[in-house]
Write an enzyme that holds these catalytic residues in place. Structure first.
Site, mmCIF file in Angstrom:
data_model
loop_
_atom_site.group_PDB
_atom_site.id
_atom_site.type_symbol
_atom_site.label_atom_id
_atom_site.label_comp_id
_atom_site.label_asym_id
_atom_site.label_seq_id
_atom_site.Cartn_x
_atom_site.Cartn_y
_atom_site.Cartn_z
ATOM 1 N N VAL A 16 31.059 37.322 58.070
ATOM 2 C CA VAL A 16 31.641 36.266 57.242
ATOM 3 C C VAL A 16 31.721 34.956 58.017
ATOM 4 C CG1 VAL A 16 33.703 35.538 55.976
ATOM 5 C CG2 VAL A 16 32.911 37.910 55.822
ATOM 6 N N ALA A 76 38.558 40.328 63.127
ATOM 7 C CA ALA A 76 39.323 41.543 62.858
ATOM 8 C C ALA A 76 38.658 42.717 63.544
ATOM 9 C CB ALA A 76 39.407 41.813 61.360
ATOM 10 N N TYR A 146 42.978 51.058 58.473
ATOM 11 C CA TYR A 146 42.494 49.677 58.378
ATOM 12 C C TYR A 146 43.255 48.927 57.294
ATOM 13 C CZ TYR A 146 39.327 45.803 57.293
ATOM 14 O OH TYR A 146 38.796 44.555 57.036
#
Length: 324
Positions: A16, A76, A146
């Site tokens: 991203v 992340a 997660y």
């Protein structure tokens, strides 16, 4: 620091983050600064960068956040399908919770105005039933470590926003696809390109997806939009597809008509259960739909790229990179 407003981007070398960098020339009034973990990442970062080392609760961002107006936090510890760690939640928390809140607290101290957090639909859950899509303001119900870590990061950010006044924007994407996509989406393209017959011709689920270009466009929209402050948004392409339909349309994009065998979903699910692959079966046969009406209405936002256009772009990159 430059006289322009400054955006700080984390995760600039990721799927991203790198796409955000590619689109950044559209935001000419901003200067972009990225943080990277190692000096090896400097060349791929494509912009002025600060090396911060590992992301956790003690990372020092002081050299990065000074003079910054907006933080886009895309870094992340990504979801891992087969995580064999003894305590995977603890590992996710180090980066996704402790690392996020550490950055956010330092951003507050530096006077950052807005913090955009790229979360996950896994905060909502793993699947939906017919005609009951997830909504942005539904109660959270994560089912894996997660998703739990992303939920806890969201909760910490909201508390920090309420206490300090820094605006927080949370974006929960569904499955993101586009040029360079990996994991199951890449596997499906590989199977189709090799003319492998697939037993997915009779799956009548509904799944929301989001093209990388659409997700980046929403992030850009949230940078300045006044209505985005302290809101949570779901994002998708606005068109839900079955696994069967997705494979057929992906085959068209690849120029390889999909060879799909009409095996009933219950047979696939039973076989997957015998092999311990229930999670994969859920992704292939189960539904996961999101309602993006809040995103559309509050931000006056429409996904700019259609599913078929995004599939063509994804397939073109795949053919250039993997089908030589």
């Amino acid at each position: 620091m430059p006289s322009q407003k400054v955006i700080l981007l984390t995760g600039s070398t990721g799927f991203v983050g790198s796409a955000f960098l590619d689109s950044f020339q559209k935001i000419s009034e901003y200067c972009l600064l990225s943080v990277v973990r190692t000096t090896r990442d400097l060349d791929s970062a494509q912009t002025e960068s600060v090396v911060v080392g590992s992301i956790n609760g003690s990372t020092d961002y002081s050299a990065a956040v000074t003079g910054v107006d907006i933080v886009v936090h895309a870094a992340a510890r990504a979801h891992i399908m087969h995580d064999d760690l003894a305590d995977p939640l603890a590992e996710y928390r180090k980066v996704n919770v402790d690392g996020t809140l550490n950055l956010a607290r330092q951003a507050v101290a530096a006077g950052v105005r807005r913090f955009i957090f790229i979360s996950s639909i896994k905060v909502n859950g793993e699947g939906t039933t017919a005609n009951q899509p997830y909504k942005a303001d539904d109660d959270s119900a994560p089912l894996d470590p997660y998703g739990v870590s992303k939920m806890e990061a969201e909760q910490g950010l909201r508390a920090l926003a309420a206490k300090t006044g820094m605006e927080v924007v949370i974006i929960r994407p569904v499955l993101v696809y586009g040029p360079g996509v990996k994991a199951n989406f890449l596997s499906m393209m590989s199977w189709l390109h090799k003319d492998v017959p697939l037993p997915f011709g009779a799956i009548h689920n509904r799944r929301s997806l989001v093209a990388l270009d659409n997700l980046v466009d929403l992030i850009v929209t949230c940078i300045e939009h006044p209505a985005a402050a302290n809101q949570t948004f779901l994002v998708s392409d606005g068109e839900d597809v079955s696994t069967t339909e997705l494979l057929r349309r992906m085959g068209v994009a690849l120029g390889k008509p999909a060879r799909l065998l009409p095996v009933p979903s219950w047979v696939l699910e039973a076989g997957a259960a015998m092999l311990g692959k229930q999670a994969l079966a859920q992704r292939l046969c189960g539904s996961l739909q999101v309602d993006i009406s809040k995103t559309r209405e509050l931000l006056n936002w429409t996904p700019p790229v259609s599913v078929d256009e995004a599939l063509r772009k994804t397939a073109k990159h795949f053919l250039e990179q993997h089908a030589k």
